[in-house]
Design an enzyme around this catalytic site. Sequence first.
Site, PDB file in Angstrom:
ATOM      1  N   CYS A 118       0.848  -1.200   0.000  1.00 44.29           N
ATOM      2  CA  CYS A 118       0.000   0.000   0.000  1.00 44.29           C
ATOM      3  C   CYS A 118       0.885   1.252   0.000  1.00 44.29           C
ATOM      4  CB  CYS A 118      -0.931  -0.034   1.220  1.00 44.29           C
ATOM      5  SG  CYS A 118      -2.140   1.289   1.232  1.00 44.29           S
ATOM      6  N   CYS A 119       1.906   1.285   0.881  1.00 42.81           N
ATOM      7  CA  CYS A 119       2.815   2.442   0.924  1.00 42.81           C
ATOM      8  C   CYS A 119       3.555   2.599  -0.413  1.00 42.81           C
ATOM      9  CB  CYS A 119       3.824   2.293   2.050  1.00 42.81           C
ATOM     10  SG  CYS A 119       3.164   2.611   3.689  1.00 42.81           S
ATOM     11  N   CYS A 201      -0.987   8.865   6.917  1.00 39.24           N
ATOM     12  CA  CYS A 201      -2.344   8.573   6.453  1.00 39.24           C
ATOM     13  C   CYS A 201      -3.247   8.311   7.656  1.00 39.24           C
ATOM     14  CB  CYS A 201      -2.338   7.329   5.575  1.00 39.24           C
ATOM     15  SG  CYS A 201      -1.429   7.542   4.049  1.00 39.24           S
ATOM     16  N   CYS A 204      -3.555   4.790   9.336  1.00 41.19           N
ATOM     17  CA  CYS A 204      -2.325   4.226   9.914  1.00 41.19           C
ATOM     18  C   CYS A 204      -1.690   5.132  10.959  1.00 41.19           C
ATOM     19  CB  CYS A 204      -1.327   3.934   8.803  1.00 41.19           C
ATOM     20  SG  CYS A 204      -1.959   2.768   7.595  1.00 41.19           S
ATOM     21  N   CYS A 229       7.853   3.840   5.673  1.00 38.59           N
ATOM     22  CA  CYS A 229       6.999   3.472   4.558  1.00 38.59           C
ATOM     23  C   CYS A 229       7.807   3.172   3.303  1.00 38.59           C
ATOM     24  CB  CYS A 229       5.998   4.581   4.283  1.00 38.59           C
ATOM     25  SG  CYS A 229       6.789   6.159   4.071  1.00 38.59           S
TER      26      CYS A 229
HETATM   27 FE1  SF4 Z   1      -1.412   2.826   2.882  1.00 38.62          FE
HETATM   28 FE2  SF4 Z   1      -1.226   3.260   5.505  1.00 38.62          FE
HETATM   29 FE3  SF4 Z   1       0.963   3.415   3.922  1.00 38.62          FE
HETATM   30 FE4  SF4 Z   1      -0.971   5.283   3.815  1.00 38.62          FE
HETATM   31  S1  SF4 Z   1       0.416   4.813   5.545  1.00 38.62           S
HETATM   32  S2  SF4 Z   1       0.041   4.365   2.106  1.00 38.62           S
HETATM   33  S3  SF4 Z   1      -2.835   4.032   4.102  1.00 38.62           S
HETATM   34  S4  SF4 Z   1      -0.280   1.608   4.390  1.00 38.62           S
END
Ligand code: SF4
Length: 237
Positions: A118-119, A201, A204, A229
């Site tokens: 996701c990151c 985000c 998170c 991340c």
């Molecule tokens: Fe995805 Fe969380 Fe990373 Fe944002 S912080 S990109 S929502 S995993």
Amino acid sequence: MKIDQEQKKIINEFKTPQSVLSWVISAFSVNNIAFASSLGAEDQVLTDMLSKIVPKLNIFTIDTGALYPESYDLIKKTEKKYNFKYEILKPEKKAVDQIITEHGDELYLKNLELRKLCCKTRKIEPLKKKLKKLDVWICGLRTEQSITRNSIEKVAWDSTFKLIKVNPLAEWTEEQVWKYIKENNVPYHSLHDKGYPSIGCAPCTRAIEPGEDVRAGRWWWENPIHKECGLHNRKDH
Ligand code: SF4
């Protein structure tokens, strides 16, 4: 364009963040330097410093599509105060749709691998595209922020993204950051006053309890050693 050991030694001996910034501005073409702001307190300090040194420098931030509404408020407030526009980087919609279709909306909670995916999709890919065009990126990392950031140098070669990375606040304490903010009337994220020292985000990030590590509220379900991340890797600080 790489940096040699002699230059690195000189820069790492600079006493103030402003002298590091002034060196960067004089040593490279302004068009090939950018400041990556995550809208944190350190980044707000650097925005203020840069506005006094080189008002037209490119400042970008990544809108992952999962930010707090307060982050957008801060973007507007900062643009107004310093009279500039952030370059807003965004992930590709198709790529985000694909990971959600394959792994679900809350994939980041399932395991470390999916959280990193996701990151990667929402942050690293847009960042990578941007950094390809630059010689230098400026960041607001500080050594004392967490165990993943304890080897940060003021200037270093970023072997992940292949450009020079400058961390003018590497040696600053949290106290120095907030002193500068107060003394210079720098706008800052409203969630900092509600127990969020580090903000990313919304899904998170959580508020922390007094005495917890400043990054304890980021990916709080993970081991602290994994709490990055991918934008800032340990070996590249
Ligand atoms: Fe995805 Fe969380 Fe990373 Fe944002 S912080 S990109 S929502 S995993």
